[in-house]
Design a protein around this motif. Structure first.
Motif, PDB file in Angstrom:
ATOM      1  N   UNK A  14      76.455  -5.761 -21.747  1.00 41.46           N
ATOM      2  CA  UNK A  14      76.168  -4.520 -21.027  1.00 41.46           C
ATOM      3  C   UNK A  14      77.451  -3.747 -20.760  1.00 41.46           C
ATOM      4  N   UNK A  15      78.500  -4.446 -20.346  1.00 43.56           N
ATOM      5  CA  UNK A  15      79.777  -3.780 -20.084  1.00 43.56           C
ATOM      6  C   UNK A  15      80.324  -3.163 -21.375  1.00 43.56           C
ATOM      7  N   UNK A  16      80.271  -3.911 -22.472  1.00 47.25           N
ATOM      8  CA  UNK A  16      80.748  -3.394 -23.749  1.00 47.25           C
ATOM      9  C   UNK A  16      79.974  -2.141 -24.152  1.00 47.25           C
ATOM     10  N   UNK A  17      78.657  -2.187 -24.039  1.00 45.03           N
ATOM     11  CA  UNK A  17      77.840  -1.016 -24.389  1.00 45.03           C
ATOM     12  C   UNK A  17      78.111   0.157 -23.452  1.00 45.03           C
ATOM     13  N   UNK A  18      78.379  -0.130 -22.181  1.00 49.88           N
ATOM     14  CA  UNK A  18      78.679   0.931 -21.221  1.00 49.88           C
ATOM     15  C   UNK A  18      79.986   1.630 -21.589  1.00 49.88           C
ATOM     16  N   UNK A  19      80.982   0.858 -21.994  1.00 47.27           N
ATOM     17  CA  UNK A  19      82.254   1.459 -22.418  1.00 47.27           C
ATOM     18  C   UNK A  19      82.063   2.328 -23.652  1.00 47.27           C
ATOM     19  N   UNK A  20      81.284   1.832 -24.609  1.00 43.99           N
ATOM     20  CA  UNK A  20      81.000   2.621 -25.804  1.00 43.99           C
ATOM     21  C   UNK A  20      80.231   3.887 -25.435  1.00 43.99           C
ATOM     22  N   UNK A  21      79.272   3.742 -24.530  1.00 42.06           N
ATOM     23  CA  UNK A  21      78.483   4.885 -24.077  1.00 42.06           C
ATOM     24  C   UNK A  21      79.353   5.923 -23.383  1.00 42.06           C
ATOM     25  N   UNK A 133      64.511   3.668 -16.556  1.00 43.18           N
ATOM     26  CA  UNK A 133      64.500   3.135 -15.187  1.00 43.18           C
ATOM     27  C   UNK A 133      65.150   1.760 -15.131  1.00 43.18           C
ATOM     28  N   UNK A 134      64.896   0.912 -16.121  1.00 43.41           N
ATOM     29  CA  UNK A 134      65.514  -0.419 -16.160  1.00 43.41           C
ATOM     30  C   UNK A 134      67.028  -0.300 -16.316  1.00 43.41           C
ATOM     31  N   UNK A 139      72.515  -0.720 -14.148  1.00 46.16           N
ATOM     32  CA  UNK A 139      73.833  -0.116 -13.964  1.00 46.16           C
ATOM     33  C   UNK A 139      74.153   0.105 -12.484  1.00 46.16           C
ATOM     34  N   UNK A 140      73.164   0.468 -11.691  1.00 46.39           N
ATOM     35  CA  UNK A 140      73.382   0.627 -10.246  1.00 46.39           C
ATOM     36  C   UNK A 140      73.730  -0.707  -9.602  1.00 46.39           C
ATOM     37  N   UNK A 141      73.043  -1.774 -10.005  1.00 47.66           N
ATOM     38  CA  UNK A 141      73.340  -3.103  -9.465  1.00 47.66           C
ATOM     39  C   UNK A 141      74.757  -3.533  -9.838  1.00 47.66           C
ATOM     40  N   UNK A 142      75.171  -3.277 -11.062  1.00 48.57           N
ATOM     41  CA  UNK A 142      76.525  -3.610 -11.496  1.00 48.57           C
ATOM     42  C   UNK A 142      77.561  -2.812 -10.709  1.00 48.57           C
ATOM     43  N   UNK A 143      77.324  -1.518 -10.516  1.00 47.97           N
ATOM     44  CA  UNK A 143      78.254  -0.700  -9.732  1.00 47.97           C
ATOM     45  C   UNK A 143      78.366  -1.209  -8.311  1.00 47.97           C
TER      46      UNK A 143
END
Length: 151
Positions: A14-21, A133-134, A139-143
């Motif tokens: 998820x972190x890797x995809x978030x950085x790419x995003x 929504x998922x 992402x909100x939980x990770x933040x």
């Protein structure tokens, strides 16, 4: 090397995809806002200013957006030079003015929003409500977890 759990591997993905995003969103934002003369970074800061119910200091804006105060200060300075934000007196702190969109900034931000809405609607249609929504929940939980660890 330590073995990861399934959850740890999933979070790493998820972190890797978030950085790419984040990179893709910056490129897309630059392209989308080029017609109104904004960069993705300026658009992002203007969006935070517009979203908040009252003017805030650069430090407060940086906390909301999760960027360094120095990075936000540089962009606010650029926006102020361009006449897109006003720096208002802050009764709580003489040297830390409050940042608000100027009349010109409000007009330009409205143009930016007119471009953003059909773009986000088209992307949302490609993804689907349940997945969006998922993703937002995850992402909100990770933040929040990162914020708790910051102190």
């Amino acid at each position: 090397m330590t073995d990861s759990t399934d959850s740890g591997r999933a979070l790493g993905g998820l972190i890797f995809e978030t950085l790419r995003l984040a990179g893709r969103l910056t490129l897309a934002g630059d392209a989308l806002m080029a017609g109104v003369g904004l960069t993705a970074a300026r658009w992002q800061i203007m969006g935070v200013i517009a979203y908040l119910p009252s003017p805030r200091t650069v430090s407060a804006l940086s906390r909301v957006i999760g960027q360094s105060r120095q990075a936000v200060q540089r962009i606010v300075n650029d926006l102020h030079t361009a006449g897109l934000v006003d720096l208002l007196p802050n009764p709580a702190h003489r040297r830390a003015p409050l940042v608000a969109l100027s009349d010109r900034g409000q007009t330009l931000y409205a143009e930016a929003e007119a471009r953003r809405v059909p773009w986000t609607e088209a992307l949302a249609a490609d993804i689907g409500d349940h997945d969006l929504k998922a993703a937002q929940t995850a992402l909100s939980a990770l933040r929040r977890a990162l914020e708790r660890r910051e102190g």
